[in-house]
Write an enzyme that holds these catalytic residues in place. Structure first.
Site, short mmCIF file in Angstrom:
data_model
loop_
_atom_site.label_atom_id
_atom_site.label_comp_id
_atom_site.label_asym_id
_atom_site.label_seq_id
_atom_site.Cartn_x
_atom_site.Cartn_y
_atom_site.Cartn_z
N LYS A 18 -11.58 -46.98 4.43
CA LYS A 18 -12.18 -45.79 3.82
C LYS A 18 -12.15 -45.91 2.30
CE LYS A 18 -10.96 -42.80 7.72
NZ LYS A 18 -10.11 -41.76 8.28
N GLN A 51 -4.79 -38.61 6.62
CA GLN A 51 -5.00 -39.41 7.84
C GLN A 51 -4.11 -38.91 8.98
OE1 GLN A 51 -7.36 -41.67 8.19
NE2 GLN A 51 -6.79 -42.41 10.21
N ASP A 107 -12.98 -33.95 5.72
CA ASP A 107 -12.80 -34.23 7.16
C ASP A 107 -13.40 -33.11 8.01
OD1 ASP A 107 -11.71 -36.50 8.23
OD2 ASP A 107 -9.63 -35.93 7.83
N1 GUN Z 1 -7.52 -40.32 12.55
C1 GUN Z 1 -8.47 -40.81 13.38
N2 GUN Z 1 -9.69 -40.38 13.01
C2 GUN Z 1 -9.52 -39.60 11.92
C3 GUN Z 1 -10.41 -38.86 11.08
O1 GUN Z 1 -11.62 -38.84 11.27
N3 GUN Z 1 -9.83 -38.18 10.06
C4 GUN Z 1 -8.50 -38.21 9.85
N4 GUN Z 1 -8.02 -37.49 8.82
N5 GUN Z 1 -7.64 -38.86 10.60
C5 GUN Z 1 -8.16 -39.56 11.63
#
Ligand code: GUN
Length: 298
Positions: A54, A98, A121
């Protein structure tokens, strides 16, 4: 294999290119670079990989990005203090914590501490509410990516029966809300199945578009789908593979080889939904920066 492969990597590259162009214009015209702050708590290896991807993608798109690494035993108060500091830091238009979080930290409390204007998110109840009300602002990245993959491969969900397997806050619930809205790119009839669904196969066999987000390796088998279904596989499961250097391989929630013989189109794992999730996170971050300049455009 008779199905067309839905190539998430190339569609994601297209989206990332589009985002990059807007970012370049924002930098030139307004002197603003969208900023993304990612908070990683603990040392889950898969999360570390995702977070690195990311951050790298954000920088490649011309954004500013920082990852804040916190130890696995971080107390909740400290995690909340970090989010608070990022809420107030004007360099960052988007904040992502995350998931999953270590046991001592309550996920809902942390998500609700993020400023909804920076919630790229789309998991804050305020943004989930807007999506449910048909006025989406930040759409969670995985559902947004699924919608784009469908639209950009000529599989408009309008009028189709979409069957979703899985009812998580991060995929199942938002994709249901997104695709059922009276809106371009949506207008689907959506059914949501879960662990308590009776006779799952009877449901999945009715799908024109099947979205598998259950987290169970290769659970969707060929007998559970009808000919010419479009299959979106959200699963990323590690299964033992002693012959591999890493000792494992990634498989989706769908028995790919067998289902691809019946489907009209299918996403691979890896290289399907995963890259789209990153691309849509960048789009949300770009929008967060843009809306910070022009709140009237939200
Ligand atoms: N863990 C797995 N997928 C995601 C996501 O799309 N956002 C976040 N913050 N954590 C994740």
């Amino acid at each position: 294999m008779s199905a067309t492969l839905i190539d998430g990597t190339s569609i994601a590259a297209e989206v990332r290119g589009e985002v990059g162009e807007v970012v370049a214009e924002m930098r030139n015209k307004h002197g603003i670079a969208p900023g993304l702050a990612v908070v990683l708590i603990g040392d889950d290896p898969a999360s570390a990989v995702y977070v690195r991807m990311k951050e790298r993608a954000a920088i490649e798109a011309g954004m500013v990005s920082e990852t804040i690494n916190l130890p696995a035993d971080t107390p909740q108060e400290e995690a909340l203090a970090v989010v608070q500091r990022l809420n107030e830091d004007a360099r960052y238009h988007g904040i992502l914590v995350q998931l999953p979080l270590p046991d001592q930290i309550d996920e809902d409390t942390v998500i609700q501490s993020i400023n909804p204007d920076k919630d790229v998110d789309g998991l804050h109840p305020f943004n989930m509410g807007l999506l449910m009300a048909g006025k989406p602002r930040f759409i969670p990245a995985t559902p947004a990516g699924i919608q784009q993959m469908l639209l950009r491969t000529g599989n408009d969900p309008s009028g189709k029966h979409v069957v979703v397997c899985g009812r998580s806050n991060i995929v199942g619930k938002p994709i249901m809300n997104l695709l059922m809205q009276r809106q371009d790119g949506a207008n689907a009839t959506v059914s949501v199945c879960h662990t308590r669904t009776r006779d799952l196969a009877t449901m999945t066999r009715q799908a024109d578009i099947l979205i598998a987000a259950v987290g169970s390796p290769q659970m969707i088998t060929a007998d559970m789908v009808r000919e010419d279904v479009v299959v979106i596989d959200v699963g990323v499961n590690r299964v033992d593979a002693p012959e591999r250097r890493r000792g494992y391989r990634l498989v989706g929630d769908v028995d790919f080889d067998a289902v691809a013989e019946k489907a009209a189109a299918i996403t691979p794992v890896p290289g399907g939904v995963g890259p789209m999730t990153i691309a849509m996170l960048l789009q949300n971050t770009m929008n967060a920066a843009r809306w910070s300049i022009h709140p009237d455009l939200r």
